[in-house]
Scaffold this motif. Structure first.
Motif, PDB file in Angstrom:
ATOM      1  N   ILE A  33      47.008  45.814  42.525  1.00 50.21           N
ATOM      2  CA  ILE A  33      47.038  44.558  43.294  1.00 50.21           C
ATOM      3  C   ILE A  33      45.859  44.546  44.253  1.00 50.21           C
ATOM      4  N   LEU A  34      45.221  43.404  44.351  1.00 48.49           N
ATOM      5  CA  LEU A  34      44.059  43.243  45.227  1.00 48.49           C
ATOM      6  C   LEU A  34      44.420  43.672  46.657  1.00 48.49           C
ATOM      7  N   PRO A  35      43.685  44.654  47.221  1.00 44.91           N
ATOM      8  CA  PRO A  35      43.995  45.048  48.605  1.00 44.91           C
ATOM      9  C   PRO A  35      43.768  43.875  49.558  1.00 44.91           C
ATOM     10  N   GLU A  36      44.604  43.823  50.559  1.00 43.02           N
ATOM     11  CA  GLU A  36      44.569  42.713  51.522  1.00 43.02           C
ATOM     12  C   GLU A  36      43.136  42.469  52.020  1.00 43.02           C
ATOM     13  N   GLN A  37      42.420  43.590  52.347  1.00 47.50           N
ATOM     14  CA  GLN A  37      41.082  43.421  52.947  1.00 47.50           C
ATOM     15  C   GLN A  37      40.065  42.830  51.962  1.00 47.50           C
ATOM     16  N   ASP A  38      40.361  42.891  50.654  1.00 46.11           N
ATOM     17  CA  ASP A  38      39.417  42.336  49.670  1.00 46.11           C
ATOM     18  C   ASP A  38      39.731  40.895  49.276  1.00 46.11           C
ATOM     19  N   GLY A  49      27.517  28.468  44.232  1.00 42.82           N
ATOM     20  CA  GLY A  49      26.300  28.190  45.001  1.00 42.82           C
ATOM     21  C   GLY A  49      25.128  28.094  44.043  1.00 42.82           C
ATOM     22  N   ALA A  50      24.026  28.718  44.389  1.00 43.70           N
ATOM     23  CA  ALA A  50      22.843  28.689  43.525  1.00 43.70           C
ATOM     24  C   ALA A  50      23.112  29.495  42.249  1.00 43.70           C
ATOM     25  N   ALA A  51      22.319  29.203  41.203  1.00 44.01           N
ATOM     26  CA  ALA A  51      22.486  29.897  39.921  1.00 44.01           C
ATOM     27  C   ALA A  51      22.270  31.395  40.084  1.00 44.01           C
ATOM     28  N   ARG A  52      23.045  32.180  39.311  1.00 45.01           N
ATOM     29  CA  ARG A  52      22.920  33.643  39.355  1.00 45.01           C
ATOM     30  C   ARG A  52      22.783  34.168  37.931  1.00 45.01           C
ATOM     31  N   PRO A  53      22.252  35.360  37.767  1.00 43.12           N
ATOM     32  CA  PRO A  53      22.122  35.927  36.414  1.00 43.12           C
ATOM     33  C   PRO A  53      23.503  36.141  35.791  1.00 43.12           C
ATOM     34  N   VAL A  54      23.619  35.760  34.540  1.00 44.40           N
ATOM     35  CA  VAL A  54      24.913  35.845  33.857  1.00 44.40           C
ATOM     36  C   VAL A  54      25.440  37.280  33.823  1.00 44.40           C
ATOM     37  N   GLU A  55      24.530  38.264  33.646  1.00 41.40           N
ATOM     38  CA  GLU A  55      24.971  39.670  33.574  1.00 41.40           C
ATOM     39  C   GLU A  55      25.707  40.062  34.850  1.00 41.40           C
ATOM     40  N   GLU A  56      25.129  39.619  35.987  1.00 38.59           N
ATOM     41  CA  GLU A  56      25.695  39.984  37.290  1.00 38.59           C
ATOM     42  C   GLU A  56      27.102  39.383  37.436  1.00 38.59           C
ATOM     43  N   VAL A  57      27.248  38.137  37.029  1.00 39.70           N
ATOM     44  CA  VAL A  57      28.537  37.463  37.221  1.00 39.70           C
ATOM     45  C   VAL A  57      29.591  38.040  36.274  1.00 39.70           C
ATOM     46  N   VAL A  58      29.198  38.307  35.040  1.00 37.25           N
ATOM     47  CA  VAL A  58      30.160  38.868  34.083  1.00 37.25           C
ATOM     48  C   VAL A  58      30.609  40.248  34.555  1.00 37.25           C
ATOM     49  N   ARG A  59      29.669  41.031  35.073  1.00 36.74           N
ATOM     50  CA  ARG A  59      30.061  42.364  35.574  1.00 36.74           C
ATOM     51  C   ARG A  59      31.054  42.253  36.717  1.00 36.74           C
ATOM     52  N   GLU A  60      30.822  41.270  37.583  1.00 36.20           N
ATOM     53  CA  GLU A  60      31.758  41.050  38.691  1.00 36.20           C
ATOM     54  C   GLU A  60      33.165  40.755  38.153  1.00 36.20           C
ATOM     55  N   ALA A  61      33.186  39.920  37.099  1.00 32.89           N
ATOM     56  CA  ALA A  61      34.490  39.565  36.511  1.00 32.89           C
ATOM     57  C   ALA A  61      35.180  40.809  35.969  1.00 32.89           C
ATOM     58  N   ILE A  62      34.414  41.610  35.212  1.00 29.46           N
ATOM     59  CA  ILE A  62      35.030  42.760  34.538  1.00 29.46           C
ATOM     60  C   ILE A  62      35.346  43.878  35.530  1.00 29.46           C
ATOM     61  N   ASP A  63      34.357  44.224  36.381  1.00 25.03           N
ATOM     62  CA  ASP A  63      34.527  45.402  37.245  1.00 25.03           C
ATOM     63  C   ASP A  63      35.437  45.142  38.431  1.00 25.03           C
ATOM     64  N   THR A  64      35.450  43.921  38.892  1.00 22.25           N
ATOM     65  CA  THR A  64      36.230  43.655  40.105  1.00 22.25           C
ATOM     66  C   THR A  64      37.417  42.743  39.818  1.00 22.25           C
ATOM     67  N   ILE A  65      37.128  41.539  39.393  1.00 20.34           N
ATOM     68  CA  ILE A  65      38.199  40.526  39.397  1.00 20.34           C
ATOM     69  C   ILE A  65      39.337  40.903  38.440  1.00 20.34           C
ATOM     70  N   TYR A  66      39.002  41.186  37.188  1.00 15.15           N
ATOM     71  CA  TYR A  66      40.059  41.487  36.203  1.00 15.15           C
ATOM     72  C   TYR A  66      40.708  42.843  36.424  1.00 15.15           C
ATOM     73  N   ASN A  67      40.094  43.656  37.252  1.00 22.48           N
ATOM     74  CA  ASN A  67      40.689  44.950  37.547  1.00 22.48           C
ATOM     75  C   ASN A  67      42.027  44.817  38.255  1.00 22.48           C
ATOM     76  N   TYR A  68      42.142  43.773  39.061  1.00 21.18           N
ATOM     77  CA  TYR A  68      43.360  43.591  39.845  1.00 21.18           C
ATOM     78  C   TYR A  68      44.346  42.764  39.057  1.00 21.18           C
ATOM     79  N   ARG A  69      45.174  43.453  38.292  1.00 22.34           N
ATOM     80  CA  ARG A  69      46.164  42.770  37.478  1.00 22.34           C
ATOM     81  C   ARG A  69      47.173  43.796  36.996  1.00 22.34           C
ATOM     82  N   VAL A  70      48.243  43.302  36.437  1.00 18.02           N
ATOM     83  CA  VAL A  70      49.110  44.194  35.669  1.00 18.02           C
ATOM     84  C   VAL A  70      48.519  44.255  34.277  1.00 18.02           C
ATOM     85  N   ARG A  71      48.364  45.463  33.765  1.00 18.53           N
ATOM     86  CA  ARG A  71      47.931  45.575  32.363  1.00 18.53           C
ATOM     87  C   ARG A  71      49.174  45.362  31.501  1.00 18.53           C
ATOM     88  N   MET A  72      49.392  44.104  31.166  1.00 25.07           N
ATOM     89  CA  MET A  72      50.622  43.721  30.463  1.00 25.07           C
ATOM     90  C   MET A  72      50.690  44.348  29.079  1.00 25.07           C
TER      91      MET A  72
END
Ligand SMILES: Cc1ncc(COP(=O)(O)O)c(C=O)c1O
Length: 472
Positions: A33-38, A49-72
């Motif tokens: 579960i996402l820690p309160e401070q994050d 905001g402004a455009a960002r490199p796709v690699e950077e955004v996809v990594r954010e999704a995989i390494d951070t965002i999707y990490n916080y879940r139940v692995r159903m």
């Protein structure tokens, strides 16, 4: 910055990461579960905001965002209804998203629509419905229940009778049924909750009595909702008896088989659910026990024309797409107009794995819960609250000398500790007013040896939690 080739390379990397995670699933964290401070950081990240490199955004999704879940799909996640989705299913998702067919009308997606129609026919045959049957894919069990209930209302009540219509559920019926009835305008006192018997099945005597009493009071019983695989205990209502009563009373029989209808594809347990053939309408989730990723459910109806009666509209701006009268336009069968080709991933999975393997995967889950139940029965202080039924069993660690409330707290603590230690995730539910541990074991990756091992670890944890509770 983000050329198509950069996106393609990123897609390939994302796929590799997903397969990598799958390979190591058994040792991954079951619940994070996402820690309160994050929380604030991620919410800020949501703002564009402004455009960002796709690699950077996809990594954010995989390494951070999707990490916080139940692995159903973790083999030791046993809460709710797990989702041990086949990789073939998400390959199907990839195709569906990539080709982005509009599966609302034949004109827009005749290929995927032919598959959807053919698959619905086959599924209806498998449950034993007549050739008049039809249906469509929807996003899940809640939408399937809603769709079936709309048809029930339209077939059984005249518009001016809606205020007096009564629908019957049991105390084990999934909440999406009452929610759906509310969405389509029925008040809470138009939903009659009938008690269930010792096996968590609707009590037929109480159901018949409630119908009689409602009629005597000038109300109009119009639908009974049977469950095939309740969420709490996997129980199956007496489908044949309900169908007999419903026919005799002129009442619609909707079956919520969101979880259990898949057993009609099983090799050796099909007979358990043969009463599904009697349903007027049936909900069936492929993202529960047909190993599909989310957003894949079906609603079947005994007479496809009933869907058309409830859902067909013919606005002038769709006229070019409705010229082919005989072809299915799925927007005429359900609430959605624009819809993805949800049938494609199930089709792909059934084609690639084959029906025998799917049936065996379902049977495997049924066996896992039975193994766990047997292993717990062999140990002292475990009470089996609901014996294994359709891969679900509920149990409670009940050492003597504790009162009921202390036992409730102890079982909550056992579940929490098992999850915190990442051993397994049985969650809890309440049965007959008491807290119980519940395991829904449908992962093809879990083995009988795992279940025996988990019974041992549950017992060790229970003993440790008890010692802590007593302050030893
Ligand atoms: C028996 C039953 N019916 C309906 C639903 C609702 O299905 P969905 O979550 O796909 O909307 C569930 C969900 O767990 C369920 O177990």
């Amino acid at each position: 910055m983000n050329s198509e080739s950069a996106i393609e390379a990123c897609a390939a990397e994302a796929l590799a990461r997903i397969f990598e995670e799958k390979r190591h699933m058994a040792s991954a964290k079951i619940l994070e579960i996402l820690p309160e401070q994050d929380n604030a950081r991620l919410r800020a990240l949501a703002r564009p905001g402004a455009a960002r490199p796709v690699e950077e955004v996809v990594r954010e999704a995989i390494d951070t965002i999707y990490n916080y879940r139940v692995r159903m799909d973790h083999p030791h996640f046993f809460g709710f209804i797990p989702s041990p989705a086949s990789s073939v299913s998400w390959l199907g998702d990839l195709l569906t998203a990539g080709f982005n067919a509009h599966a609302g009308s034949w004109m827009q997606s005749s290929g995927p629509s032919a598959i959807e129609a053919g698959l619905i026919d086959w599924l209806a045959e498998r449950v034993g419905m007549p050739s008049s049957a039809g249906g469509l894919f929807v996003s899940g069990g809640s939408m399937a229940n809603l769709t079936g209930l709309i048809v029930a209302r339209d077939q059984k009540l005249k518009p001016h009778e809606r205020g007096r219509g009564i629908a019957y559920v049991s105390d084990q019926t999934h909440s999406s049924v009452a929610k759906g009835l509310g969405i389509i305008g029925f008040l809470p006192d138009q939903v009659r909750k009938v008690g269930s018997d010792g096996g968590f099945r609707i009590d037929m005597d109480k159901l018949a009595a409630a119908i009689r009493e409602d009629r005597a009071n000038g109300l109009i019983p119009f639908a009974v909702i049977a469950s095939c695989g309740t969420t709490n205990t996997g129980s199956i209502d007496p489908l044949d008896a309900i169908a007999d009563l419903a026919r005799a009373e002129g009442i619609w029989m909707h079956v919520d088989g969101a979880y259990g209808a898949s057993v009609s594809l099983s090799g050796s347990h099909r007979d358990l659910v043969c009463g599904l053939a009697r349903a007027d309408s049936l909900s069936w989730d492929a993202h529960k026990w047909l190993f599909q990723t989310y957003g894949c459910g079906m609603v079947l109806v005994r007479d496809n024309d009933h869907l058309v009666t409830s859902f067909s509209t013919r606005p002038e701006y769709l006229r070019d797409a409705v010229s082919l009268e005989e072809a299915p336009n799925f927007w005429d069968y359900g609430p959605e107009l624009t819809r993805p080709a949800r049938a494609m991933k199930l089709w792909l999975t059934l084609q690639v794995l084959g029906i025998d393997a799917i049936g065996a995967m379902i049977d495997h889950g049924i066996g896992l819960a039975e193994t766990l139940e047997g292993a717990l029965r062999a140990r002292p202080d475990w009470q089996i609250v609901s014996p294994a039924s359709l891969a679900i069993t509920c149990f409670r660690y009940c050492p003597s000398a504790l009162d009921d409330d202390q036992v409730d707290r102890l079982n909550d603590e056992i579940a929490r500790a098992m999850i915190a230690r990442n051993v397994a995730a049985p969650l809890t539910t309440r049965i007959d007013g008491r807290t119980v541990l519940r395991v829904c074991a449908i992962s093809p990756e879990a083995t009988a040896a795992d279940m025996a091992d988990i019974a041992g670890k549950l017992t060790l944890q229970a003993e440790a939690s008890l010692r802590r509770m007593r302050g030893d």
